[in-house]
Design a protein around this motif. Structure first.
Motif, PDB file in Angstrom:
ATOM      1  N   CYS A   1       0.818  -1.217   0.000  1.00 57.25           N
ATOM      2  CA  CYS A   1       0.000   0.000   0.000  1.00 57.25           C
ATOM      3  C   CYS A   1       0.852   1.266   0.000  1.00 57.25           C
ATOM      4  O   CYS A   1       0.442   2.300   0.519  1.00 57.25           O
ATOM      5  CB  CYS A   1      -0.970   0.007   1.185  1.00 57.25           C
TER       6      CYS A   1
ATOM      7  N   ILE B   1      -5.868  -2.801  -0.352  1.00 53.76           N
ATOM      8  CA  ILE B   1      -6.119  -3.178   1.041  1.00 53.76           C
ATOM      9  C   ILE B   1      -7.205  -4.249   1.108  1.00 53.76           C
ATOM     10  O   ILE B   1      -7.080  -5.249   1.836  1.00 53.76           O
ATOM     11  CB  ILE B   1      -6.519  -1.934   1.863  1.00 53.76           C
TER      12      ILE B   1
ATOM     13  N   SER C   1      -6.040  -7.659   0.134  1.00 54.76           N
ATOM     14  CA  SER C   1      -5.107  -8.263   1.088  1.00 54.76           C
ATOM     15  C   SER C   1      -5.806  -8.769   2.332  1.00 54.76           C
ATOM     16  O   SER C   1      -5.164  -9.385   3.177  1.00 54.76           O
ATOM     17  CB  SER C   1      -4.042  -7.232   1.495  1.00 54.76           C
ATOM     18  N   SER C   2      -7.098  -8.494   2.453  1.00 53.82           N
ATOM     19  CA  SER C   2      -7.804  -8.920   3.667  1.00 53.82           C
ATOM     20  C   SER C   2      -7.939 -10.431   3.697  1.00 53.82           C
ATOM     21  O   SER C   2      -8.094 -11.086   2.671  1.00 53.82           O
ATOM     22  CB  SER C   2      -9.192  -8.273   3.704  1.00 53.82           C
TER      23      SER C   2
ATOM     24  N   VAL D   1      -5.704  -7.032   7.367  1.00 55.13           N
ATOM     25  CA  VAL D   1      -5.278  -6.442   6.099  1.00 55.13           C
ATOM     26  C   VAL D   1      -3.792  -6.164   6.191  1.00 55.13           C
ATOM     27  O   VAL D   1      -3.219  -6.069   7.276  1.00 55.13           O
ATOM     28  CB  VAL D   1      -6.059  -5.149   5.790  1.00 55.13           C
ATOM     29  N   SER D   2      -3.152  -6.065   5.056  1.00 60.08           N
ATOM     30  CA  SER D   2      -1.713  -5.814   5.053  1.00 60.08           C
ATOM     31  C   SER D   2      -1.381  -4.400   5.525  1.00 60.08           C
ATOM     32  O   SER D   2      -0.285  -4.154   6.045  1.00 60.08           O
ATOM     33  CB  SER D   2      -1.144  -6.049   3.647  1.00 60.08           C
ATOM     34  N   TYR D   3      -2.308  -3.461   5.353  1.00 56.89           N
ATOM     35  CA  TYR D   3      -2.069  -2.073   5.774  1.00 56.89           C
ATOM     36  C   TYR D   3      -3.432  -1.414   5.958  1.00 56.89           C
ATOM     37  O   TYR D   3      -4.373  -1.631   5.199  1.00 56.89           O
ATOM     38  CB  TYR D   3      -1.249  -1.335   4.709  1.00 56.89           C
ATOM     39  N   TYR D   4      -3.538  -0.602   6.982  1.00 55.01           N
ATOM     40  CA  TYR D   4      -4.801   0.082   7.248  1.00 55.01           C
ATOM     41  C   TYR D   4      -4.617   1.578   7.059  1.00 55.01           C
ATOM     42  O   TYR D   4      -3.647   2.164   7.555  1.00 55.01           O
ATOM     43  CB  TYR D   4      -5.290  -0.208   8.666  1.00 55.01           C
ATOM     44  N   ASN D   5      -5.558   2.157   6.353  1.00 56.60           N
ATOM     45  CA  ASN D   5      -5.542   3.597   6.108  1.00 56.60           C
ATOM     46  C   ASN D   5      -6.783   4.205   6.745  1.00 56.60           C
ATOM     47  O   ASN D   5      -7.875   3.650   6.677  1.00 56.60           O
ATOM     48  CB  ASN D   5      -5.533   3.879   4.591  1.00 56.60           C
TER      49      ASN D   5
ATOM     50  N   LEU E   1      -9.971   4.567   4.762  1.00 59.02           N
ATOM     51  CA  LEU E   1     -10.644   3.367   4.285  1.00 59.02           C
ATOM     52  C   LEU E   1     -12.062   3.313   4.866  1.00 59.02           C
ATOM     53  O   LEU E   1     -12.265   3.497   6.071  1.00 59.02           O
ATOM     54  CB  LEU E   1      -9.863   2.117   4.711  1.00 59.02           C
TER      55      LEU E   1
ATOM     56  N   GLU F   1      -3.543  -3.867  12.164  1.00 58.60           N
ATOM     57  CA  GLU F   1      -4.086  -4.235  10.859  1.00 58.60           C
ATOM     58  C   GLU F   1      -5.294  -5.149  10.993  1.00 58.60           C
ATOM     59  O   GLU F   1      -5.682  -5.820  10.045  1.00 58.60           O
ATOM     60  CB  GLU F   1      -3.006  -4.926  10.009  1.00 58.60           C
TER      61      GLU F   1
END
Length: 1645
Positions: free
Chosen positions: A1343, A1430, A1433-1434, A1452-1456, A1459, A1483
């Protein structure tokens, strides 16, 4: 215990006199040893004058009585002499010890041991009747002896109380007699029952029955487990244990399994369980009445990290039940050791076992890398009673590894482990490599074995050129080198062994400096058939109560069949190994094999082992050309001859199939101890047959690399020992397989050798290291090789390890034998092949095609000549060779076709009846498999009548030979039975006759349906198709035949597998069968039909494999320059007599008005004179005297039309064009017109025309004509409005012409002109720095957003400037541009990163700019792409439970933060509340449901919004999933409540209290728990009560106090406080040590 006796003493006679004598001696020795204590207590005991028992102390001399009971009992069994000796010894012993009349009774500790000196329980005296064991003593003598014994006892032991003693003696005598009578009665009843069992065995016999079935277990890895079962049955059942339905053989896995059977109790013990032991186990009990099985499962679990000390301790055997527990301690341990090849090393430990029992021997085992060691010449083991020693007499690198000592007692076991490292010995020649190691023998057979080894770790600076393998016959010392040239592959097949002899092998490595020392010799291996070896190891099958008698017909002189399942098992550039299975039909005698090879693309087979055939179904071929492809086949042979060859293998290219592994990945060293480092690395990618890894280390800047291990390890983590403290090292790793050693990995970062914080990792505690995960130390220039290093004990097992016990397996049965009689006499009996030839029908002949050549090699006796004399007229006898010539010619012809030019053909086969009338029968047969090298000129048919199963004399059916393979035999008698035989003839003579056919009845056929078709032939065999030909039936039935059906099945399929090829009947006598499976073998048959129905099927064809043979050619159609159409066929396998036979619709054609045939060499041509519709059909060409070389070509109406068009083009040629006239833009906007001709000569000419005007070369037009490539081009610098129009290129080459035009008008011309101008401008722009790809972005899986652009034509002075919203954010005046790409990474993008990004390239040649708008919609599109990454990747939505409720979550691999996610319940968005909440942790995105109920059941989903379709993850919280989660929630909730409220000792107590005598001690601690706990104080594990000395208080439910008012030395000890409530128990311990001030140094008491 004293009131009963063990069952084995009641019912078994093996309890003999010696057994009881040992008990008497043991009792006497214990009595004498306790005499001193008894004397001290005699006064107090004798003064009481009465005998009673109080508590645990005996107040009467019962023990002395027991001694005399035993003496009396022993007398009754062993006679008077023994009693006299016993009395004398008792008297002397008692006199010396001055025993008191009333000694204190000792605790009975009589131990009974089994055959292995293992304690199994107590021994209790047994009293039996005197009549069975008195051996000649009368009652009077018995009384006298008893009185004498009593008198001695009274005189020596009891000086007072004589009257009381007499009364006691009388009561004892009465009790003894009553007990003896009861025992005698029980024994008689038991013997009577046993007698009736023996007399009436049949009535008592019953099938096995499991009284106690084995129980399933779940154990930790490396623990032991035992399965028990109790089985009854008569006769006694035999119990066999199975693992996943495979019989368990303890001998095949020494130390792994132990089987025990004792008195109907059977057990299976599995030592050191691993994951492979997880299986279903079955105990199978069998006797003559039946068989019964019981099942149990074992699940082996693996845990990470240290061993959990809370695991239950091993509990095993009978000792713990009787209060005896052994404690084992290993002291004086051996440490990590280093040695050199050739040296001797001893490893030893002192073992302390408490309590120490006389003659008790523990079981001592040694392991190397978790493999049990056995005593050998390399390993000597010794146990001295208190010390275990392992001596390695001659170190080799195979001895390197983790050594474990295991001491096993009845109460468990204790282990200790340490590593041993072995370095190479100094080379005999400087620079010579180290010795190979781990030499093993695989796949041993009669004259063949594969030797494998592992490459050494060091080559001493010069790469290893290869290896030499040596062999030595067992019993000799002479080593013979097996290979002349060194082999680089660490595997080598050794051939030429003598069957029945045993060999050992060794390997030597060689480089340019010299030869290494030889490796340690392998274990001896016998050169014999594996089946024979298995029969030698096995035992006979258990008795089943059945006797099966079989009778085999003699099968002497049977030529073996084809070998089966031939395959190439291994191929390297040095050798190729073949493997196959023996044929099914091989007779009773042994068989040998000939191996043949053939270069791919040819059909020339060459025998490899021409002189000596091989005995094993394995063979290694050497001296093959590297890079060439070969096919192989095998023939069987015996005294009867050489059989048919097997099916050839697929083409195999000579070369190494196994690649050297790639270099391992990143190497990471980690500090461990002051002398060791933990090294880990990434495994080699795509490595095949990986053996392990070698690790090397080097002191930084020394550039001297030394091996850390000399034995490959198969883990990716390793502890390097023996390093110098304080030095810095770097490491590298190499991978090893049979192909060689890989390149070195990249060097690791340097690491300083010093102890890690918190201590290092000892050997054996690397979870990912398996049994082969050996470790080693640096072996050169190390001054510190000695000393103690870290060691570790292995994880505990649940049960002790025991010695393996052998199990038996039924021996292998003899293989089936098949044979066939030889047709060597005209009066031979018929041989029926019914049931052997699959698909055969009644009426088929007994001869099989695979036996055709076999008969050629049989001895032709004089009876053959007599038979031929009776059958063949004089005119033909002249052509029949003599007996010896027949045999020689036939054998030579069958084995070598090149010699078969003068041989007679082999017999025909497959005789069938096509039609039968009152006095005649029409016969058909199949062509001989070998024609003798010449065309068959005809056939001779003989017949004979069969009366009541007795055949008569042979008669000739035809005096003149017939050329067809069908013949009508006339002048037969109706309703008589006949047999037939057929002989084939060629220019060399008449061959031997076929075996007699089946017996046929001569009666007229009256059926309405037609008879069977005949003469089935297969041609044009390919991998997916073939052509089947046949002839219509002779017997038509009531109506004419109007069609045929073709059936197919696999050759080895059952009869019911026949299936149709064509659904509709075909009126032709041929068919092309398609969609065959490559390599499969098929058989075919044909059925004819008329109006009445479908008739009987023909005999099946011979099995045919769907495979395109190497070198197969197809018919090629050709049209020459004059337009003449011809069909061409080429054959590379021609013989001297081969001919090309052309057919149309599979009917032979000759010269006609429509075609001409021409053959030159190995090519044949069929030319059409005037092709037309009459020539439409299927054209085929067959080459005689070859292996079926044939092909066909279908000339359809469409194909004929196409060929006629090509013919016309050839007659009236045009210049062919590869491309028509085209236009393209070149650099600087120039316009290029071009075309390409396929072929044009040097005389070709071109005219360039624009709008009907010829143009020529000048400033505006540049023309070029390349006659070699046929490219014609015209270039214009630019386009103007005057250039709009039509451009034409006109070509001429002799009489051939052609032209091509291109129209450029209107919008087409304008677009071209505009693009030309743009390209011109772009060219000028690219003269300076410029963008090849403009600024864009991409989102990585992590991400991260990367802004990037690709640039070109840059130099060192070029500068790149980054701007955001007009403000410079990044500048680099000296960009390398190594990849021509500029990047700007935004790691965690947010709203503040929105804006307009710009990149400017500039230098002295100019500048270029690229912009990217990431605002509004641009930024939204970018974030949607981030959200999509994202979402993808969940992880799947999962369910878990907490102490508050049920949680649904995904990672998830990365959280924003931007989102957007939506949680759904039953497809509706969830409204969150205090009970249902969602959130993010790291994550993890979760939904929490507090205090769930059944109303919360249903489908839940989380939806990720990415601006497009979004992504939704769902989970069903219902049914079992909800029940499990809810149950887990309840458990966690209860556990949390219990954890909060359980009783605790909050603190306040010290570990040790040292206090002076006379002082007061007061300790207080805090107690918590709800409800209020109960408090108990303990001293030395005994409960204390509060008194004046110890004041114990518990106040307010929170405070507990402990007070000693005046401390004295007796108060020293261990104290504990125990708190307990319904939720749990906890204790606190402290030690009180009291000292006396006067003692020097305050010495503790």
């Amino acid at each position: 215990m004293s009131g009963s006796i063990p069952f084995y003493q009641k019912h078994h006679r093996h309890y003999d006199r010696g057994y009881r004598s040992k008990e008497v001696g043991s009792a006497m020795s214990q009595y004498q040893s306790s005499s001193s204590y008894a004397a001290r207590s005699s006064r107090s005991s004798s003064s009481r004058g009465q005998f009673h028992v109080r508590g645990n102390v005996t107040k009467c001399p019962v023990y002395v009585e027991a001694v005399f009971y035993r003496a009396w009992h022993n007398f009754k069994y062993i006679g008077l002499d023994s009693v006299n000796r016993l009395k004398a010894s008792s008297y002397s012993g008692l006199e010396e010890s001055r025993l008191s009349p009333v000694p204190k009774r000792a605790k009975p500790t009589y131990l009974a041991v089994d055959k292995e000196n293992q304690i199994i329980g107590y021994v209790v005296p047994i009293f039996r009747g005197s009549q069975e064991f008195a051996t000649g003593f009368s009652n009077t003598e018995e009384a006298r002896v008893k009185e004498s014994a009593a008198y001695m006892a009274r005189r020596n032991l009891f000086t007072s109380g004589l009257e009381m003693e007499r009364s006691e003696q009388t009561s004892r005598k009465v009790a003894m007699r009553e007990s003896a009578e009861r025992i005698s009665l029980s024994k008689r009843i038991h013997e009577n029952e046993e007698h009736h069992k023996r007399m009436n065995e049949d009535s008592l016999m019953h099938a096995p029955e499991f009284v106690i079935k084995p129980r399933s277990h779940t154990v930790w890895e490396k623990q032991c487990v035992r399965l028990h079962c109790t089985v009854t049955g008569w006769p006694d059942p035999r119990v066999v244990w199975y693992k996943n339905n495979v019989s368990i053989d303890p001998l095949a896995h020494p130390g792994k399994y132990k089987l025990e059977s004792s008195y109907s109790v059977h057990s299976l013990e599995i030592n050191r369980c691993d994951f492979d032991d997880t299986a279903q186990y079955r105990a199978s009990a069998m006797n003559s009445k039946g068989e019964l099985s019981a099942f149990a499962s074992i699940v082996v679990k693996r845990f990470k990290g240290e061993v959990d000390e809370s695991l239950p301790s091993p509990r095993h055997g009978l000792v713990s039940e009787y209060g005896i527990t052994f404690q084992t301690h290993i002291v004086d341990k051996f440490g990590v050791s280093f040695g050199r090849e050739g040296e001797t090393m001893s490893l030893g430990c002192t073992v302390i076992i408490y309590p120490a029992l006389h003659r008790y021997q523990p079981e001592v085992q040694w392991y190397r890398d978790d493999v049990l060691l056995t005593a050998s010449k390399w390993n000597h083991m010794h146990w001295s009673g208190d010390r275990a020693t392992l001596t390695l007499t001659h170190l080799n690198k195979e001895d390197e590894g983790l050594y474990t000592l295991r001491v096993i007692t009845k109460s468990g076991y204790e282990t200790y482990s340490a590593y041993v490292f072995v370095r190479d010995a100094d080379a005999e020649m400087e620079g010579a490599p180290g010795a190979p190691l781990d030499v093993r023998c695989l796949d041993a057979n009669k004259d063949y074995v594969i030797v494998t080894w592992k490459q050494p770790a060091i080559d001493r600076g010069s790469s290893i050129l290869g290896y030499f393998v040596d062999r030595c016959e067992v019993g000799t010392t002479h080593w013979i080198q097996c290979n002349d040239t060194p082999v680089k592959f660490a595997r080598f097949p050794v051939t030429g062994l003598v069957e029945g002899r045993s060999y050992t092998f060794r390997v030597r490595a060689v480089n340019k400096s010299g030869m290494s020392y030889p490796s340690r010799a392998s274990e001896p291996v016998a050169a014999m058939d594996p089946a024979d070896r298995a029969r030698m190891r096995g035992t006979s099958a258990p008795w089943t109560g059945q006797i099966i008698v079989t009778e085999e017909e003699p099968a002497e002189g049977v030529v073996p069949g084809q070998p089966r399942e031939l395959e190439v098992t291994e191929a390297t550039k040095n050798y190729v190994v073949l493997s196959w299975k023996p044929p099914c039909e091989k007779g009773l005698e042994g068989i040998m094999y000939y191996v043949e090879k053939c270069v791919s693309g040819t059909d020339s087979w060459q025998r490899v082992n021409t002189e000596i055939p091989v005995k094993s179904p394995r063979f290694a071929l050497f001296d093959l050309a590297e890079g060439k492809s070969y096919s192989f086949r095998v023939r069987c042979c015996n005294s009867a001859g050489v059989g048919e060859p097997s099916a050839p293998t697929e083409a195999t290219t000579v070369g190494d199939k196994l690649d050297i592994p790639s270099a391992p990945g990143r190497v990471v060293p980690t500090r461990n101890t002051d002398t060791s480092v933990v090294v880990s690395w990434e495994a080699s990618r795509d490595a095949k047959e990986l053996v392990g890894y070698y690790i090397e280390g080097s002191i930084v800047s020394s550039n001297v690399w030394e091996p850390c291990n000399n034995k490959p390890v198969n883990a990716t983590r390793f502890i390097c020992h023996g390093l110098v403290t304080g030095e810095s090292y770097v490491f590298r790793v190499r991978a090893v397989n049979a192909a060689g050693i890989s390149q070195c990995s990249q060097e690791s970062e340097s690491v300083e050798v010093k102890a890690a914080i918190g201590g290092g990792i000892p050997h054996g505690v690397l979870p990912e290291m398996g049994p082969g995960g050996n470790v080693g130390g640096l072996t050169e220039h190390r001054p510190r090789w000695t000393g103690t290093h870290e060691t570790v004990q292995s994880p505990p097992d649940t049960m002790p390890k025991r010695k393996a016990q052998a199990d038996t397996e039924p021996g292998a049965g003899a293989g089936a034998r098949a044979g066939a009689g030889a047709a060597s006499s005209g009066r031979s009996e018929p041989v029926t092949m019914e049931g052997k030839n699959k698909g055969g029908k009644r009426g088929s002949v007994t001869w099989a095609p695979n036996l055709a050549k076999d008969l050629c090699s049989e001895s032709v006796s004089g009876s053959v000549s007599d038979s031929l004399t009776d059958i063949v007229p004089d005119a033909h006898l002249a052509r029949v060779p003599a007996t010896g010539e027949v045999k020689d010619q036939a054998v030579a012809a069958a084995s070598d076709p090149a010699i078969g030019q003068t041989s007679s053909p082999t017999p025909p086969y497959g005789i069938t009846v096509l039609e039968c009338v009152r006095d005649a029968m029409v016969l058909a047969w199949k062509q001989p498999t070998f024609v003798g090298g010449a065309d068959i000129t005809g056939y001779f048919v003989d017949y004979r009548e069969v009366v009541d199963g007795v055949p008569g004399k042979w008669h000739e059916a035809n005096i003149k030979s017939v050329s067809e393979r069908a013949y009508r035999v006339s002048d037969l008698k109706e309703n008589r039975k006949y047999q037939f035989q057929v002989r084939a003839a060629n220019m060399a003579g008449v061959g031997i006759p076929s075996p007699p056919s089946d017996t046929f009845l001569c009666e007229e056929w009256t059926i309405a349906v037609p008879g069977p078709p005949h003469d089935l032939q297969i041609t044009e065999v390919r991998s997916s198709s073939l052509v089947l030909l046949w002839k219509p039936p002779v017997y038509q039935g009531r109506d004419k035949v109007n069609g045929f059906y073709v059936d197919i099945k696999e050759a080895d399929a059952v009869e019911e597998a026949w299936r149709g090829v064509n659904d509709k009947a075909t009126d032709k006598t041929y068919i092309k069968i398609k969609a065959l499976q490559e390599g499969e073998t098929y058989v075919f048959r044909v059925r004819a039909q008329n109006k009445a129905g479908v008739g009987r099927a023909s005999d099946p064809t011979e099995p045919t494999q769907a495979l395109t043979k190497p070198g197969t050619k197809e018919i090629v159609v050709d049209v020459d320059d004059d337009g003449v159409i011809s069909l061409n066929f080429e054959c590379c396998d021609l013989t001297q007599d081969s001919k090309f036979v052309w057919s149309k619709n599979y009917e032979e054609v000759t010269e006609s008005s429509r075609m001409t045939l021409e053959t030159k060499g190995n090519k044949s041509k069929a030319t059409f004179k005037n092709p037309g519709e009459d020539d439409i059909g299927i054209y085929s060409c067959l080459v005689t005297h070859t292996d079926g070389a044939s092909s066909s070509y279908t000339l359809s109406e469409e194909e004929l039309k196409r060929l006629l068009e090509i013919s016309h083009d050839h007659k009236f040629p045009i210049i062919p064009l590869k491309t028509e006239l085209a236009v393209e833009l070149q650099e600087k906007g120039r316009v290029r017109f071009w075309l390409q001709a396929e072929k044009i000569s040097a005389n070709g000419k071109v005219e360039y025309v624009f709008n009907d005007n010829v143009i020529s070369q000048g400033e505006k037009y540049k023309m070029n004509f390349d006659k070699n490539t046929g490219v014609i081009e015209m270039i214009m610098e630019s386009l103007t409005t005057a250039d709009e129009g039509t451009f034409t290129f006109q070509l001429q080459d002799g009489k051939a012409t052609n032209q091509s035009s291109l129209v450029l008008i209107g919008d087409v011309f304008k677009e071209l002109q505009k693009e030309s101008e743009f390209q011109r401008k772009e060219w000028f722009r690219k003269q300076g720095p410029h963008f090849v790809e403009y600024l864009g972005y991409e989102v990585t899986p992590e991400c991260c957003v990367i802004l990037k652009c690709k640039v070109g034509n840059i130099k060192k002075e070029t500068a790149a400037l980054w701007y955001k919203d007009g403000r410079e954010i990044k500048a680099d005046e000296h960009l390398g541009f190594t990849e021509g790409v500029l990047k700007l990474e935004i790691a965690q993008i947010s709203k503040k990163d929105a804006g307009v990004y710009e990149v400017v390239l500039k230098d002295d040649r100019g500048q270029d700019t690229s912009k990217l708008n990431l605002t509004d919609q641009g930024f939204k599109d970018l974030m949607n792409q981030v959200f999509s990454v994202i979402a993808n990747s969940s992880t799947p939505l999962k369910i878990t439970s907490t102490d508050q409720g049920i949680r649904l979550y995904t990672f998830v691999s990365y959280y924003n933060d931007l989102l957007q996610v939506t949680w759904h319940y039953k497809d509706s968005a969830i409204a969150f509340s205090d009970r249902i909440k969602s959130g993010v942790v790291g994550e993890q995105l979760w939904l929490q449901i507090k205090e769930p109920t059944e109303k919360d059941m249903g489908k839940y989903a989380i939806e990720f919004n990415d601006g497009k379709g979004g992504l939704r993850r769902t989970v069903e919280l219902a049914g079992q999933a909800f029940d499990d989660a809810f149950a887990e929630f309840q458990r966690l909730k209860a556990a949390a409540t219990a954890e909060r409220n359980r009783a605790r000792v909050a603190g306040g107590l010290p570990d040790v209290v040292t206090i002076q005598e006379g002082k007061a001690l007061n300790l207080t601690c805090n107690i918590s728990g709800d409800p209020v706990p109960e408090v108990t104080w303990l001293k030395n594990d005994r409960e204390m009560t509060s008194d004046d000395h110890f004041i114990l208080k518990f106040e307010s439910g929170k405070f507990a106090s402990f007070t000693i008012t005046t401390v004295n030395t007796s108060d020293s000890g261990k104290y504990s406080i125990l708190v307990k409530n319904k939720y749990g128990t906890e204790s606190g311990d402290f030690t009180v040590s009291v000292f006396i001030p006067q003692e020097e140094g305050g010495k503790k008491k």
